[in-house]
Design an enzyme around this catalytic site. Sequence first.
Site, short mmCIF file in Angstrom:
data_model
loop_
_atom_site.label_atom_id
_atom_site.label_comp_id
_atom_site.label_asym_id
_atom_site.label_seq_id
_atom_site.Cartn_x
_atom_site.Cartn_y
_atom_site.Cartn_z
N SER A 93 40.13 38.84 36.49
CA SER A 93 39.84 37.43 36.31
C SER A 93 38.34 37.21 36.15
O SER A 93 37.73 37.75 35.24
CB SER A 93 40.45 36.65 37.49
OG SER A 93 40.46 35.28 37.26
N HIS A 150 43.07 37.06 32.41
CA HIS A 150 44.12 36.05 32.30
C HIS A 150 43.46 34.68 32.21
O HIS A 150 42.25 34.55 32.38
CB HIS A 150 45.12 36.13 33.46
CG HIS A 150 44.54 35.81 34.80
ND1 HIS A 150 45.28 35.86 35.95
CD2 HIS A 150 43.30 35.44 35.21
CE1 HIS A 150 44.53 35.53 37.00
NE2 HIS A 150 43.32 35.27 36.56
#
Length: 197
Positions: free
Chosen positions: A99, A124
């Site tokens: 992330s 993501h």
Amino acid sequence: MSTLVPYVIEQTGNGERSYDIFSRLLKDRIIFVDGEINDMSADLVVAQLLFLEAQNPDKDISLYINSPGGSVTAGLAIYDTMQHIRPDVQTICLGQCASMGAVLLAGGAKNKRYALPSSRVMIHQPWGGVQGQAVDINIQAKEIVRLKKLTIKYFAENTGKTEKQVAADMERDFFMSAEEALTYGIIDTVMNRRKDG
């Protein structure tokens, strides 16, 4: 439960001096991003980056990252500081960069982004929970979309991928080995193990 931090002792001209291990590594221009990225951890990293720039604006800084991600805005504070300061920031993934950790890894200076062989990288889209009145939910949803576009833009700029490709890859958790992160353009080198001697 408290966190144990090792101390090291060095001999100086005036006797012995003890440092916690992170302060000692900071003397060698090494900063750690470890665990969840939040406002407090981001403030500490930003302060260390600014301190090292003031100390020597022409000497590289090493940012070791082992993080599952965390707050997008806190992560972007670190990212923007990395881009703003004069010294090159080399990034090294150990364990995982997921992330926002992956955004920081990719944001290192070109040709100075590394990963250890067993590490993993995950990208993501940003997520967030919202509640409240419909108008408030709409405002928060727009902000999440804005942050998503921003992270897509940064990944595209730092990897050479198109924004369309990055957006498609970020739709769900997209895990990569160190070698796959190299192919994707998030890092420049998979570090080999140090040789003896």
